[in-house]
Design a protein around this motif. Structure first.
Motif, short mmCIF file in Angstrom:
data_model
loop_
_atom_site.label_atom_id
_atom_site.label_comp_id
_atom_site.label_asym_id
_atom_site.label_seq_id
_atom_site.Cartn_x
_atom_site.Cartn_y
_atom_site.Cartn_z
N ASP A 195 0.50 -0.86 -0.11
CA ASP A 195 -0.09 0.19 0.44
C ASP A 195 0.68 1.50 -0.26
O ASP A 195 2.07 1.02 0.41
CB ASP A 195 -0.74 -0.23 1.46
N ASN A 196 0.38 2.21 -0.95
CA ASN A 196 0.94 3.87 -0.72
C ASN A 196 2.56 2.76 -1.17
O ASN A 196 3.34 4.01 -0.61
CB ASN A 196 0.83 4.23 1.02
N TYR A 197 2.88 1.95 -2.39
CA TYR A 197 4.34 2.81 -2.80
C TYR A 197 4.41 3.55 -3.63
O TYR A 197 4.08 4.08 -3.99
CB TYR A 197 4.43 1.03 -3.41
N SER A 198 5.64 4.03 -3.49
CA SER A 198 6.65 5.47 -3.90
C SER A 198 8.10 5.28 -3.72
O SER A 198 8.79 4.74 -2.76
CB SER A 198 6.01 6.39 -2.99
N THR A 199 8.48 5.50 -4.60
CA THR A 199 9.63 5.33 -4.76
C THR A 199 10.20 6.60 -6.36
O THR A 199 9.75 6.99 -6.86
CB THR A 199 10.72 4.28 -5.42
N ASN A 200 11.38 7.28 -5.75
CA ASN A 200 12.04 7.95 -6.87
C ASN A 200 13.09 7.66 -7.57
O ASN A 200 14.12 8.50 -8.63
CB ASN A 200 12.37 9.58 -6.55
N VAL A 201 13.38 6.67 -7.63
CA VAL A 201 14.51 6.03 -8.22
C VAL A 201 14.68 5.51 -9.91
O VAL A 201 15.85 6.25 -10.31
CB VAL A 201 14.94 4.35 -7.48
N GLU A 202 13.60 6.33 -10.28
CA GLU A 202 13.27 6.67 -11.86
C GLU A 202 13.93 7.49 -12.32
O GLU A 202 14.47 7.54 -13.04
CB GLU A 202 11.97 6.12 -12.63
N ASP A 203 13.73 9.11 -11.31
CA ASP A 203 14.50 10.10 -11.52
C ASP A 203 15.74 9.80 -12.30
O ASP A 203 16.83 10.70 -13.12
CB ASP A 203 14.39 10.99 -10.96
N TYR A 204 16.65 9.21 -11.38
CA TYR A 204 18.35 8.92 -11.58
C TYR A 204 18.30 7.99 -13.25
O TYR A 204 19.19 8.21 -13.68
CB TYR A 204 18.72 8.30 -10.17
N LEU A 205 17.59 6.77 -12.38
CA LEU A 205 17.92 5.84 -14.45
C LEU A 205 17.75 6.12 -14.93
O LEU A 205 17.47 5.30 -15.80
CB LEU A 205 17.01 4.58 -13.48
N THR A 206 16.68 7.39 -15.16
CA THR A 206 16.86 7.79 -16.54
C THR A 206 18.10 8.13 -16.84
O THR A 206 17.88 7.88 -18.25
CB THR A 206 15.49 8.97 -16.49
N PHE A 207 18.63 8.47 -16.15
CA PHE A 207 20.27 9.07 -16.84
C PHE A 207 21.26 8.19 -16.27
O PHE A 207 22.65 8.41 -17.42
CB PHE A 207 20.89 10.90 -16.34
N ALA A 208 20.64 6.84 -16.14
CA ALA A 208 21.89 5.72 -16.74
C ALA A 208 22.44 5.51 -17.79
O ALA A 208 23.99 5.77 -17.39
CB ALA A 208 20.95 5.30 -16.17
N PRO A 209 21.76 6.13 -19.03
CA PRO A 209 22.18 5.63 -20.12
C PRO A 209 23.90 6.61 -20.69
O PRO A 209 24.67 6.27 -20.46
CB PRO A 209 21.67 5.34 -21.65
N VAL A 210 23.11 7.89 -19.73
CA VAL A 210 24.42 9.16 -20.00
C VAL A 210 25.49 9.33 -19.64
O VAL A 210 26.82 9.33 -19.90
CB VAL A 210 23.71 9.96 -19.71
N ALA A 211 25.05 8.26 -18.36
CA ALA A 211 26.40 8.39 -17.27
C ALA A 211 27.05 7.22 -17.50
O ALA A 211 28.39 7.29 -18.02
CB ALA A 211 25.99 7.64 -15.33
N GLN A 212 26.72 6.16 -18.57
CA GLN A 212 27.34 5.26 -18.74
C GLN A 212 27.97 5.24 -19.94
O GLN A 212 29.75 4.59 -20.18
CB GLN A 212 26.44 4.09 -19.43
N MET A 213 28.01 6.33 -20.78
CA MET A 213 28.42 6.38 -22.37
C MET A 213 29.43 7.24 -22.05
O MET A 213 30.64 7.29 -22.49
CB MET A 213 27.50 7.33 -22.96
N TYR A 214 29.40 8.39 -20.56
CA TYR A 214 29.84 9.45 -20.59
C TYR A 214 32.11 8.56 -19.47
O TYR A 214 33.01 8.73 -19.88
CB TYR A 214 30.05 10.55 -20.11
N ILE A 215 31.24 7.82 -18.45
CA ILE A 215 32.32 6.63 -18.72
C ILE A 215 32.74 6.47 -18.51
O ILE A 215 34.35 5.27 -19.14
CB ILE A 215 31.14 5.77 -16.66
N SER A 266 4.94 9.45 -21.90
CA SER A 266 5.41 9.66 -20.30
C SER A 266 6.96 10.19 -20.76
O SER A 266 7.29 10.10 -21.66
CB SER A 266 5.94 8.18 -19.45
N GLY A 267 6.97 11.24 -20.31
CA GLY A 267 8.14 12.30 -20.55
C GLY A 267 8.59 11.50 -19.73
O GLY A 267 10.38 11.46 -20.53
N HIS A 268 8.85 10.50 -18.70
CA HIS A 268 10.61 10.12 -18.44
C HIS A 268 11.09 8.74 -19.60
O HIS A 268 12.23 8.39 -19.17
CB HIS A 268 10.59 9.51 -16.77
N ALA A 269 9.94 8.20 -19.67
CA ALA A 269 10.69 7.25 -20.67
C ALA A 269 11.05 7.80 -21.88
O ALA A 269 11.31 7.06 -22.33
CB ALA A 269 8.61 6.13 -21.20
#
Length: 240
Positions: free
Chosen positions: A68-88, A139-142
């Motif tokens: 009940d009331n499940y909530s997380t903001n992890v996707e706000d960070y995962l959205t940019f994971a591919p960008v971090a991967q690229m520069y790393i 979805s903007g995040h997607a």
């Protein structure tokens, strides 16, 4: 179970539809047509199920499977994971299709157009979110996550396939969490993903501002993104 299988198939389709044997492509027209199949399919399915009973039931089933009331903001960070991967990967010396500047250029242009298209559709559609918020579709995040993942794919699919495809795993996870957080329906995620992939493929096909690179004639200089003490910036080095 059937919904889990559907999500698995969608994930696999993202991974597999991008695999194009080099020798099978004889001209650019066939190449862009081939790469259009996946995003058009995602957008088509998303439009078909948009506001349907299946779309709403699927969302309810996801929420009911969580606490009940499940909530997380992890996707706000995962959205940019591919960008971090690229520069790393750039810092690690993994061979890429373009240098860091052109990577950043195509990343910016791809996001500019994909997010712009998504926002225009949002304002004209005005679909309510599952949690009764506004502007659900698409979805903007997607859109951003799959745009970033497709840039990563284009840059490293020849030199490091595992790295190239890993971005889609993060993007798919972003889509799932947007539904898990009751912020989007499956249709929103599918169309957002399709827009991100389609726009980025077109950017890499036409290569806008292809010759624009103010650092092209600067020798022995390397510039990389940096992060320290919660601040973002650029790191520059010069070899004597």
């Amino acid at each position: 179970m059937k919904y889990n299988i559907l999500l698995l198939l969608l994930t696999c389709s993202v991974m597999q539809a991008q695999v194009v044997p080099k020798d099978s492509i004889q001209n650019k027209s066939y190449k862009i047509l081939n790469k259009s199949i996946l995003p058009i399919s995602l957008i088509g399915v998303g439009l078909i199920i948009n506001k349907s009973k299946f779309d709403k039931t699927f969302q309810k089933d996801i929420r009911n499977s969580l606490r009940d009331n499940y909530s997380t903001n992890v996707e706000d960070y995962l959205t940019f994971a591919p960008v971090a991967q690229m520069y790393i990967a750039d810092l690690a010396g993994i061979k890429s299709k373009n240098n860091w500047f052109n990577q950043s250029k195509y990343l910016f242009i791809s996001n500019l157009f994909s997010v712009g298209i998504t926002q225009l559709i949002k304002k004209s559609n005005q679909k309510m979110r599952p949690d009764s918020g506004a502007d659900s579709f698409p979805s903007g995040h997607a859109t951003i996550a799959f745009t970033n993942a497709t840039v990563l794919y284009h840059e490293f699919h020849n030199s490091s396939p595992i790295l190239a495809y890993s971005g889609y795993a993060f993007a798919t996870t972003v889509g799932f969490f947007r539904m898990a957080n009751n912020r989007h329906y499956l249709s929103d995620v599918l169309v957002g993903a399709g827009i991100g992939i389609a726009v980025t493929n077109l950017v890499y096909y036409f290569k806008p501002l292809k010759n624009f690179n103010p650092f092209k004639k600067v020798k022995n200089v390397s510039i990389y993104p940096s992060y320290k003490d919660n601040s973002y910036g650029l790191y520059a080095s010069y070899q004597f």
